[in-house]
Write a protein that holds these residues in place. Structure first.
Motif, PDB file in Angstrom:
ATOM      1  N   ARG A  92     -45.450  15.641  87.473  1.00 56.68           N
ATOM      2  CA  ARG A  92     -46.561  16.601  87.436  1.00 56.68           C
ATOM      3  C   ARG A  92     -47.561  16.227  86.342  1.00 56.68           C
ATOM      4  O   ARG A  92     -47.215  15.693  85.300  1.00 56.68           O
ATOM      5  CB  ARG A  92     -46.035  18.012  87.170  1.00 56.68           C
ATOM      6  N   ARG A  93     -48.836  16.557  86.614  1.00 58.28           N
ATOM      7  CA  ARG A  93     -49.904  16.479  85.610  1.00 58.28           C
ATOM      8  C   ARG A  93     -50.670  17.793  85.663  1.00 58.28           C
ATOM      9  O   ARG A  93     -50.972  18.303  86.741  1.00 58.28           O
ATOM     10  CB  ARG A  93     -50.839  15.302  85.884  1.00 58.28           C
ATOM     11  N   LEU A  94     -50.976  18.328  84.488  1.00 51.80           N
ATOM     12  CA  LEU A  94     -51.690  19.591  84.358  1.00 51.80           C
ATOM     13  C   LEU A  94     -53.027  19.343  83.663  1.00 51.80           C
ATOM     14  O   LEU A  94     -53.058  18.790  82.563  1.00 51.80           O
ATOM     15  CB  LEU A  94     -50.879  20.591  83.529  1.00 51.80           C
ATOM     16  N   ALA A  95     -54.106  19.749  84.305  1.00 53.52           N
ATOM     17  CA  ALA A  95     -55.446  19.608  83.725  1.00 53.52           C
ATOM     18  C   ALA A  95     -55.997  20.993  83.432  1.00 53.52           C
ATOM     19  O   ALA A  95     -55.787  21.941  84.200  1.00 53.52           O
ATOM     20  CB  ALA A  95     -56.370  18.872  84.691  1.00 53.52           C
ATOM     21  N   PHE A  96     -56.708  21.100  82.318  1.00 52.58           N
ATOM     22  CA  PHE A  96     -57.271  22.375  81.880  1.00 52.58           C
ATOM     23  C   PHE A  96     -58.750  22.210  81.584  1.00 52.58           C
ATOM     24  O   PHE A  96     -59.200  21.147  81.168  1.00 52.58           O
ATOM     25  CB  PHE A  96     -56.572  22.847  80.601  1.00 52.58           C
ATOM     26  N   ARG A  97     -59.491  23.303  81.783  1.00 51.63           N
ATOM     27  CA  ARG A  97     -60.894  23.386  81.371  1.00 51.63           C
ATOM     28  C   ARG A  97     -60.989  24.498  80.346  1.00 51.63           C
ATOM     29  O   ARG A  97     -60.442  25.580  80.534  1.00 51.63           O
ATOM     30  CB  ARG A  97     -61.815  23.695  82.556  1.00 51.63           C
ATOM     31  N   THR A  98     -61.691  24.225  79.238  1.00 46.68           N
ATOM     32  CA  THR A  98     -61.867  25.247  78.208  1.00 46.68           C
ATOM     33  C   THR A  98     -63.167  26.013  78.420  1.00 46.68           C
ATOM     34  O   THR A  98     -64.020  25.611  79.215  1.00 46.68           O
ATOM     35  CB  THR A  98     -61.878  24.635  76.790  1.00 46.68           C
ATOM     36  N   ASN A  99     -63.311  27.075  77.670  1.00 50.72           N
ATOM     37  CA  ASN A  99     -64.513  27.906  77.758  1.00 50.72           C
ATOM     38  C   ASN A  99     -65.771  27.172  77.305  1.00 50.72           C
ATOM     39  O   ASN A  99     -66.879  27.616  77.596  1.00 50.72           O
ATOM     40  CB  ASN A  99     -64.335  29.188  76.942  1.00 50.72           C
ATOM     41  N   VAL A 100     -65.627  26.047  76.598  1.00 51.20           N
ATOM     42  CA  VAL A 100     -66.808  25.272  76.187  1.00 51.20           C
ATOM     43  C   VAL A 100     -66.963  24.000  77.009  1.00 51.20           C
ATOM     44  O   VAL A 100     -67.803  23.158  76.704  1.00 51.20           O
ATOM     45  CB  VAL A 100     -66.790  24.949  74.676  1.00 51.20           C
ATOM     46  N   GLY A 101     -66.142  23.845  78.052  1.00 49.19           N
ATOM     47  CA  GLY A 101     -66.315  22.732  78.972  1.00 49.19           C
ATOM     48  C   GLY A 101     -65.449  21.517  78.733  1.00 49.19           C
ATOM     49  O   GLY A 101     -65.565  20.541  79.460  1.00 49.19           O
ATOM     50  N   ASP A 102     -64.566  21.542  77.728  1.00 53.70           N
ATOM     51  CA  ASP A 102     -63.649  20.418  77.542  1.00 53.70           C
ATOM     52  C   ASP A 102     -62.701  20.332  78.724  1.00 53.70           C
ATOM     53  O   ASP A 102     -62.216  21.358  79.213  1.00 53.70           O
ATOM     54  CB  ASP A 102     -62.793  20.613  76.278  1.00 53.70           C
ATOM     55  N   LEU A 103     -62.426  19.119  79.185  1.00 55.65           N
ATOM     56  CA  LEU A 103     -61.415  18.869  80.211  1.00 55.65           C
ATOM     57  C   LEU A 103     -60.272  18.129  79.536  1.00 55.65           C
ATOM     58  O   LEU A 103     -60.490  17.105  78.891  1.00 55.65           O
ATOM     59  CB  LEU A 103     -61.988  18.038  81.349  1.00 55.65           C
ATOM     60  N   VAL A 104     -59.064  18.662  79.659  1.00 55.43           N
ATOM     61  CA  VAL A 104     -57.906  18.131  78.941  1.00 55.43           C
ATOM     62  C   VAL A 104     -56.725  18.040  79.884  1.00 55.43           C
ATOM     63  O   VAL A 104     -56.420  18.999  80.598  1.00 55.43           O
ATOM     64  CB  VAL A 104     -57.528  19.048  77.752  1.00 55.43           C
ATOM     65  N   ILE A 105     -56.047  16.896  79.884  1.00 54.84           N
ATOM     66  CA  ILE A 105     -54.785  16.762  80.613  1.00 54.84           C
ATOM     67  C   ILE A 105     -53.669  16.864  79.592  1.00 54.84           C
ATOM     68  O   ILE A 105     -53.602  16.081  78.636  1.00 54.84           O
ATOM     69  CB  ILE A 105     -54.724  15.442  81.397  1.00 54.84           C
ATOM     70  N   ALA A 106     -52.797  17.867  79.757  1.00 52.92           N
ATOM     71  CA  ALA A 106     -51.681  18.054  78.827  1.00 52.92           C
ATOM     72  C   ALA A 106     -50.775  16.840  78.879  1.00 52.92           C
ATOM     73  O   ALA A 106     -50.533  16.269  79.940  1.00 52.92           O
ATOM     74  CB  ALA A 106     -50.898  19.316  79.188  1.00 52.92           C
ATOM     75  N   GLY A 107     -50.290  16.428  77.727  1.00 49.69           N
ATOM     76  CA  GLY A 107     -49.412  15.268  77.641  1.00 49.69           C
ATOM     77  C   GLY A 107     -48.895  15.111  76.235  1.00 49.69           C
ATOM     78  O   GLY A 107     -49.062  16.005  75.398  1.00 49.69           O
ATOM     79  N   PRO A 108     -48.284  13.981  75.921  1.00 45.75           N
ATOM     80  CA  PRO A 108     -47.683  13.783  74.600  1.00 45.75           C
ATOM     81  C   PRO A 108     -48.654  13.995  73.437  1.00 45.75           C
ATOM     82  O   PRO A 108     -48.257  14.520  72.393  1.00 45.75           O
ATOM     83  CB  PRO A 108     -47.194  12.333  74.643  1.00 45.75           C
ATOM     84  N   ASP A 109     -49.918  13.606  73.597  1.00 47.39           N
ATOM     85  CA  ASP A 109     -50.897  13.776  72.524  1.00 47.39           C
ATOM     86  C   ASP A 109     -51.681  15.078  72.631  1.00 47.39           C
ATOM     87  O   ASP A 109     -52.467  15.403  71.738  1.00 47.39           O
ATOM     88  CB  ASP A 109     -51.888  12.604  72.518  1.00 47.39           C
TER      89      ASP A 109
ATOM     90  N   MET B 204     -58.736  12.258  76.140  1.00 42.15           N
ATOM     91  CA  MET B 204     -59.901  12.661  75.372  1.00 42.15           C
ATOM     92  C   MET B 204     -60.667  13.700  76.175  1.00 42.15           C
ATOM     93  O   MET B 204     -60.870  13.563  77.361  1.00 42.15           O
ATOM     94  CB  MET B 204     -60.764  11.451  75.096  1.00 42.15           C
ATOM     95  N   PRO B 205     -61.112  14.789  75.535  1.00 42.31           N
ATOM     96  CA  PRO B 205     -61.808  15.835  76.271  1.00 42.31           C
ATOM     97  C   PRO B 205     -63.249  15.466  76.582  1.00 42.31           C
ATOM     98  O   PRO B 205     -63.859  14.655  75.897  1.00 42.31           O
ATOM     99  CB  PRO B 205     -61.753  17.028  75.317  1.00 42.31           C
ATOM    100  N   LEU B 206     -63.768  16.096  77.602  1.00 43.70           N
ATOM    101  CA  LEU B 206     -65.164  15.925  78.001  1.00 43.70           C
ATOM    102  C   LEU B 206     -65.884  17.215  77.672  1.00 43.70           C
ATOM    103  O   LEU B 206     -65.462  18.278  78.095  1.00 43.70           O
ATOM    104  CB  LEU B 206     -65.236  15.636  79.503  1.00 43.70           C
ATOM    105  N   THR B 207     -66.938  17.160  76.903  1.00 46.97           N
ATOM    106  CA  THR B 207     -67.608  18.386  76.500  1.00 46.97           C
ATOM    107  C   THR B 207     -68.881  18.677  77.280  1.00 46.97           C
ATOM    108  O   THR B 207     -69.497  19.688  77.068  1.00 46.97           O
ATOM    109  CB  THR B 207     -67.937  18.356  74.992  1.00 46.97           C
TER     110      THR B 207
END
Length: 198
Positions: free
Chosen positions: A112-129, A1-4
């Motif tokens: 491996r785990r990949l985490a991303f930050r979006t331009n609006v502050g969401d934090l997302v770990i790429a995965g099956p969902d 779940m992303p964090l905004t």
């Protein structure tokens, strides 16, 4: 779940465990449960570069953009709306509503785990969902990351180059394509190879 509502503007220096906990602690409005009547158009647009506009003027306040992003929803027909318990307004989205602007990697290969930050502050770990995909949405093939509820982030070019550099050092995936694992799922960073003549 992303964090905004991220604490820092960057995720560099955080462990993936810390990022995962921050994402798990994120609280978003339950927009998928709200079903008010459609009230019209918001006069807002999200440009392909991630800039939010209102009636022809850019929205310069990052906190306001973050707030609007938390009530953004993708409808079953593919359109986008800003929704509250009492109203629903259309918003134009030129490409993806978000841009993945930063990436952190931890581990190697299938671990491996990949985490991303979006331009609006969401934090997302790429995965099956929350898959990484390469898609052509009418303007060439580009990488996208699922953020939440049908909402995607276009992966910024510098971030894609980071992913590609990591992928070149990895073994090809189960289907022979170049890509990366994250959270137990493999994501190809090249299109499906076409079968040759039989």
């Amino acid at each position: 779940m992303p964090l905004t509502n991220p604490p820092p503007d960057a995720i560099a220096g955080l462990s993936l465990s810390e990022i995962a906990q921050m994402a798990a602690d994120g609280r978003l409005p339950p927009v998928e449960k709200w079903d008010p009547d459609h009230c019209g158009d918001s006069g807002m647009r999200i440009a392909a570069d991630g800039q939010w506009w209102h009636e022809g003027s850019p929205i310069g306040r990052a906190a306001l953009v973050r707030l609007f992003s938390t009530v953004l929803r993708r409808e079953p027909d593919g359109g986008h709306v800003l929704v509250t318990p009492v109203e629903k307004l259309s918003i134009a989205v030129e490409d993806a509503p978000f841009i993945a602007v930063e990436m952190e990697s931890e581990g190697e290969g299938e671990a491996r785990r990949l985490a991303f930050r979006t331009n609006v502050g969401d934090l997302v770990i790429a995965g099956p969902d929350r898959p990484l995909t390469i898609e052509d949405r009418g303007h060439g093939e580009h990488p996208y990351l699922r953020v939440r509820g049908g909402l995607d982030a276009l992966v910024a070019r510098p971030v894609y180059y980071e992913l590609a550099n990591l992928a070149l050092d990895e073994k090809p995936g189960p289907d022979g394509r170049t890509g990366l694992w994250s959270d137990g799922a493999f994501f190809a960073l090249e299109p499906q190879k076409e079968a040759g003549p039989a």
